[in-house]
Write a protein that holds these residues in place. Structure first.
Motif, mmCIF file in Angstrom:
data_model
loop_
_atom_site.group_PDB
_atom_site.id
_atom_site.type_symbol
_atom_site.label_atom_id
_atom_site.label_comp_id
_atom_site.label_asym_id
_atom_site.label_seq_id
_atom_site.Cartn_x
_atom_site.Cartn_y
_atom_site.Cartn_z
ATOM 1 N N SER A 1 0.823 -1.205 0.000
ATOM 2 C CA SER A 1 0.000 0.000 0.000
ATOM 3 C C SER A 1 0.859 1.258 0.000
ATOM 4 C CB SER A 1 -0.949 -0.004 1.200
ATOM 5 O OG SER A 1 -0.217 -0.016 2.408
ATOM 6 N N VAL A 2 1.971 1.216 0.726
ATOM 7 C CA VAL A 2 2.855 2.381 0.774
ATOM 8 C C VAL A 2 3.528 2.586 -0.577
ATOM 9 C CG1 VAL A 2 4.952 3.328 1.826
ATOM 10 C CG2 VAL A 2 3.217 2.263 3.252
ATOM 11 N N SER A 3 3.959 1.513 -1.207
ATOM 12 C CA SER A 3 4.606 1.666 -2.512
ATOM 13 C C SER A 3 3.609 2.152 -3.559
ATOM 14 C CB SER A 3 5.250 0.353 -2.958
ATOM 15 O OG SER A 3 4.260 -0.628 -3.155
ATOM 16 N N ALA A 4 2.359 1.724 -3.465
ATOM 17 C CA ALA A 4 1.331 2.213 -4.384
ATOM 18 C C ALA A 4 1.093 3.702 -4.171
ATOM 19 C CB ALA A 4 0.042 1.434 -4.186
ATOM 20 N N SER B 1 1.838 6.634 -6.894
ATOM 21 C CA SER B 1 0.743 7.522 -7.264
ATOM 22 C C SER B 1 1.157 8.974 -7.094
ATOM 23 C CB SER B 1 -0.485 7.216 -6.414
ATOM 24 O OG SER B 1 -1.496 8.142 -6.643
ATOM 25 N N LEU B 2 1.842 9.276 -6.016
ATOM 26 C CA LEU B 2 2.306 10.642 -5.786
ATOM 27 C C LEU B 2 3.326 11.067 -6.839
ATOM 28 C CD1 LEU B 2 2.656 10.721 -1.903
ATOM 29 C CD2 LEU B 2 0.980 11.919 -3.285
#
Length: 87
Positions: free
Chosen positions: A6-9, A13-14
């Protein structure tokens, strides 16, 4: 600590949504600087200004009356349901 996906996604995205930011000073530079002076081409006469002022005051009075009536009605409904209504 299983939040890697989730953090890598979020990071990807950012990065993909990143854009170049313009500063507020650059925006002001395009409009004429920080002098703070405004220039209007059209001018209104004193009579026109008083007419506009009277219209605004009349509209404000109407909205005040409408809002106060709505508030009083809602207050009466709440008082009825909370004070006199038996469960």
């Amino acid at each position: 600590m299983s939040f890697g996906g989730s953090v890598s996604a979020m990071i990807s995205s950012l990065k993909s949504n990143k854009r170049e930011r313009t500063s507020a000073f650059k925006k002001l530079k395009n409009t004429g600087g920080l002098s703070g002076k405004l220039h209007f081409d059209k001018k209104a006469s004193k009579k026109q200004l008083t007419i506009i002022k009277e219209k605004l005051q009349e509209e404000n009075k109407k909205t005040l009356v409408k809002n106060s009536i709505i508030f009083i009605v809602l207050l009466c409904v709440f008082i009825y349901f909370f004070a006199f209504h038996k469960y």
